[in-house]
Write a protein that holds these residues in place. Sequence first.
Motif, mmCIF file in Angstrom:
data_model
loop_
_atom_site.group_PDB
_atom_site.id
_atom_site.type_symbol
_atom_site.label_atom_id
_atom_site.label_comp_id
_atom_site.label_asym_id
_atom_site.label_seq_id
_atom_site.Cartn_x
_atom_site.Cartn_y
_atom_site.Cartn_z
ATOM 1 N N THR A 168 1.597 9.541 28.005
ATOM 2 C CA THR A 168 0.565 9.484 28.678
ATOM 3 C C THR A 168 -0.697 8.833 28.309
ATOM 4 O OG1 THR A 168 -0.204 11.424 27.535
ATOM 5 C CG2 THR A 168 1.006 11.931 29.514
ATOM 6 N N PRO A 169 -1.859 8.426 28.762
ATOM 7 C CA PRO A 169 -2.963 8.032 28.300
ATOM 8 C C PRO A 169 -3.445 8.686 27.073
ATOM 9 C CG PRO A 169 -3.234 7.777 30.766
ATOM 10 C CD PRO A 169 -2.069 8.486 30.265
ATOM 11 N N ALA A 170 -3.507 10.031 27.114
ATOM 12 C CA ALA A 170 -3.981 10.976 26.013
ATOM 13 C C ALA A 170 -3.310 10.831 24.835
ATOM 14 C CB ALA A 170 -3.919 12.306 26.489
ATOM 15 N N SER A 171 -1.712 10.625 25.110
ATOM 16 C CA SER A 171 -0.821 10.475 23.932
ATOM 17 C C SER A 171 -1.045 9.363 23.123
ATOM 18 C CB SER A 171 0.560 10.888 24.132
ATOM 19 O OG SER A 171 0.967 10.012 25.149
ATOM 20 N N ALA A 172 -1.446 7.919 24.000
ATOM 21 C CA ALA A 172 -1.397 6.886 23.287
ATOM 22 C C ALA A 172 -2.726 6.715 22.491
ATOM 23 C CB ALA A 172 -1.505 5.666 24.244
ATOM 24 N N LEU A 173 -3.893 7.370 23.312
ATOM 25 C CA LEU A 173 -5.182 7.281 22.537
ATOM 26 C C LEU A 173 -5.164 8.096 21.367
ATOM 27 C CD1 LEU A 173 -7.315 7.475 25.969
ATOM 28 C CD2 LEU A 173 -7.314 5.542 24.477
ATOM 29 N N ALA A 174 -4.597 9.421 21.570
ATOM 30 C CA ALA A 174 -4.317 10.066 20.319
ATOM 31 C C ALA A 174 -4.250 9.195 18.807
ATOM 32 C CB ALA A 174 -3.781 11.187 20.392
ATOM 33 N N LYS A 175 -3.454 8.188 19.082
ATOM 34 C CA LYS A 175 -3.007 7.169 18.052
ATOM 35 C C LYS A 175 -3.995 6.313 17.463
ATOM 36 C CE LYS A 175 1.916 7.563 19.759
ATOM 37 N NZ LYS A 175 2.899 6.931 20.158
ATOM 38 N N ALA A 176 -5.022 5.940 18.388
ATOM 39 C CA ALA A 176 -6.035 4.883 18.169
ATOM 40 C C ALA A 176 -6.715 5.165 16.734
ATOM 41 C CB ALA A 176 -7.085 4.745 19.367
ATOM 42 N N PRO A 177 -7.419 6.336 16.403
ATOM 43 C CA PRO A 177 -7.883 6.207 15.134
ATOM 44 C C PRO A 177 -7.186 6.078 14.035
ATOM 45 C CG PRO A 177 -8.454 8.534 16.508
ATOM 46 C CD PRO A 177 -7.481 7.718 17.347
ATOM 47 N N GLU A 178 -6.069 6.465 13.967
ATOM 48 C CA GLU A 178 -5.255 6.234 12.849
ATOM 49 C C GLU A 178 -5.039 4.664 12.829
ATOM 50 O OE1 GLU A 178 -3.434 6.093 9.474
ATOM 51 O OE2 GLU A 178 -4.439 7.805 10.179
ATOM 52 N N GLY A 188 3.881 1.598 33.043
ATOM 53 C CA GLY A 188 2.900 1.958 32.118
ATOM 54 C C GLY A 188 2.164 3.238 32.042
ATOM 55 N N LEU A 189 1.190 3.635 31.364
ATOM 56 C CA LEU A 189 0.565 4.830 31.382
ATOM 57 C C LEU A 189 -0.275 5.149 32.408
ATOM 58 C CD1 LEU A 189 0.324 5.083 27.349
ATOM 59 C CD2 LEU A 189 2.528 5.582 28.708
ATOM 60 N N GLY A 190 -0.514 4.364 33.195
ATOM 61 C CA GLY A 190 -1.565 4.563 34.324
ATOM 62 C C GLY A 190 -2.839 4.978 33.888
ATOM 63 N N GLY A 191 -3.386 4.691 32.850
ATOM 64 C CA GLY A 191 -4.964 4.835 32.457
ATOM 65 C C GLY A 191 -5.892 4.024 33.105
ATOM 66 N N GLY A 192 -7.107 4.520 33.105
ATOM 67 C CA GLY A 192 -8.091 3.932 34.018
ATOM 68 C C GLY A 192 -9.242 3.055 33.182
ATOM 69 N N LEU A 193 -10.213 2.794 33.435
ATOM 70 C CA LEU A 193 -11.333 2.158 32.696
ATOM 71 C C LEU A 193 -11.931 2.821 31.871
ATOM 72 C CD1 LEU A 193 -13.064 -0.329 32.402
ATOM 73 C CD2 LEU A 193 -14.456 0.161 34.235
ATOM 74 N N ALA A 194 -12.026 3.958 31.989
ATOM 75 C CA ALA A 194 -12.935 5.025 30.878
ATOM 76 C C ALA A 194 -11.832 5.203 29.873
ATOM 77 C CB ALA A 194 -13.040 6.415 31.488
ATOM 78 N N LEU A 241 -0.978 -1.140 24.330
ATOM 79 C CA LEU A 241 -1.034 -2.201 25.197
ATOM 80 C C LEU A 241 -0.731 -1.897 26.482
ATOM 81 C CD1 LEU A 241 0.506 -4.974 23.015
ATOM 82 C CD2 LEU A 241 -1.845 -4.823 23.683
ATOM 83 N N GLN A 242 0.004 -0.961 26.751
ATOM 84 C CA GLN A 242 0.607 -0.530 28.182
ATOM 85 C C GLN A 242 -0.354 0.454 28.979
ATOM 86 O OE1 GLN A 242 2.896 -0.053 25.456
ATOM 87 N NE2 GLN A 242 3.197 -2.257 25.671
ATOM 88 N N LEU A 243 -1.497 0.850 28.141
ATOM 89 C CA LEU A 243 -2.551 1.874 28.570
ATOM 90 C C LEU A 243 -2.757 1.753 29.938
ATOM 91 C CD1 LEU A 243 -4.001 4.374 27.696
ATOM 92 C CD2 LEU A 243 -5.955 2.639 27.357
ATOM 93 N N VAL A 244 -3.183 0.756 30.614
ATOM 94 C CA VAL A 244 -3.680 0.522 31.917
ATOM 95 C C VAL A 244 -2.641 -0.101 33.119
ATOM 96 C CG1 VAL A 244 -6.101 0.347 30.993
ATOM 97 C CG2 VAL A 244 -4.704 -1.798 31.690
ATOM 98 N N ILE A 245 -1.590 -0.351 32.699
ATOM 99 C CA ILE A 245 -0.413 -0.510 33.585
ATOM 100 C C ILE A 245 -0.165 0.602 34.321
ATOM 101 C CG2 ILE A 245 2.085 -1.616 33.765
ATOM 102 C CD1 ILE A 245 1.356 -3.378 31.329
ATOM 103 N N ARG A 246 0.073 0.586 35.618
ATOM 104 C CA ARG A 246 0.364 1.658 36.324
ATOM 105 C C ARG A 246 1.702 2.360 36.153
ATOM 106 N NH1 ARG A 246 -1.785 1.346 41.909
ATOM 107 N NH2 ARG A 246 0.230 2.271 42.563
ATOM 108 N N ARG A 247 1.600 3.494 36.334
ATOM 109 C CA ARG A 247 2.749 4.242 36.105
ATOM 110 C C ARG A 247 4.018 4.159 36.803
ATOM 111 N NH1 ARG A 247 2.401 9.048 33.402
ATOM 112 N NH2 ARG A 247 0.267 10.049 32.813
ATOM 113 N N ASP A 248 3.740 3.632 38.181
ATOM 114 C CA ASP A 248 5.148 3.283 38.890
ATOM 115 C C ASP A 248 5.531 1.945 38.597
ATOM 116 O OD1 ASP A 248 3.022 1.730 39.854
ATOM 117 O OD2 ASP A 248 3.072 2.632 41.890
ATOM 118 N N ARG A 249 4.888 1.347 37.612
ATOM 119 C CA ARG A 249 5.389 0.055 36.911
ATOM 120 C C ARG A 249 5.889 0.163 35.752
ATOM 121 N NH1 ARG A 249 3.840 -4.999 39.161
ATOM 122 N NH2 ARG A 249 2.553 -5.098 40.838
#
Length: 414
Positions: free
Chosen positions: A6-16, A58-64, A48-56
Amino acid sequence: MTHARTPASALAKAPELARLFAEGAAAADRDGRLPVDNFRRLHESGLLQLVIRRDRGGLGGGLADAVRAVSTIAQGESATALILAMHYIQHGQIAIESGYWPQALADRLVRSSLERGALINAAYVEPVNGSLAHGAVPHTRARRVGDHWLLSGHKKYVTGIDGLSWLRTIGVTDEAEPRIGFFLVPADAPGIRVERTWNTLGMRSTSSEDVIFEDVRLPLENFFGDAPTAEGLRNSPFDGIWYLLLVAAVYHGIAQAARDDIVRFAREHAPGSLGAPLASLPRFQDAIGQIEVWQTAARRLLHSIGRDYDEAVSAGNADERLDGLAADASVARLAVIRDAIQVTSLALELAGNRGVSRDNAFERYHRDTLAARAHNPQAHLTRLNLGNRALGQKRVTPLRDGAAQADRIEALVP
């Protein structure tokens, strides 16, 4: 491959990751070297896959989500964040599926990003004509030879070229009725040459070099988004909002790093003559309070516009809200970059001699934010457009090839 789902699980890794990237930031800046290994880690984390669509896949994240990721990574290493932002801009446009990207090209880009972390960026600016924002027809030309194009031209400031797999560039065909449009170019294609010209005050490790195309062979289908040259380039209307907001997010992140460092410095540094930490001084309390004002306003502005955009896309009315969202994103870019420069300048001043020492990051933060002023469109053009919008008119810049032509103003309301 990433374990993020999910976007949240990927974003949780960003600070480290930002903390890890910060360890090599000074060396990358000193050497003017792109920290390419950072992108392998971004791929493994799922960012890197954050904003790629889930049906493709990716994680399906948006601009925010993209704003948050870019700003966080910029707190560690600014060049990595800028290239990540440019990568998101292209994939964010694909995710909209507005018909702008041909399906076959979009599939190829998405697959290469998912499988091997392939990066993409634009290559638009030229040595003579500069940016298309100033109304010039690019000198980059494509000759049709049988079932392919031969692309030749010279592009400047191709950020991240040492780590890119794909380039999206602009050129004009040599047909009887020339067309202007985009070419998708593999970065390792025969006929591509890189000239080492990037030697700047700030953002030194972005690898924003010149790229020369010399009869680069491309399939006909790699040309898209085209229109007769006289009509001008057909930009995706969504492209600008992502660009404006994510570029601003880079510099907000750098300023946040300066904020965190000056807070730490004020708490920990206790001059012998004072006998207490600098944080006890009203001057430091006031100055850091001002930094909080700038950073809080910038953060809220970036995230609120990102959420508004995502909500409009989800509701299916993004087209109706594009004009207002684009204007807001333009304002955000101006305000956030202005305040980021003020934050890093004040932090450097508060740090005194340590602030200007290359042994500390304060001077690098300030140099990097000053480089933000070089991004197109320049501030005065943005203000002109905002002013004309408020006045119910728009500025039209005709494409030109050679002789200058004056901009004209067209009324939008009676």
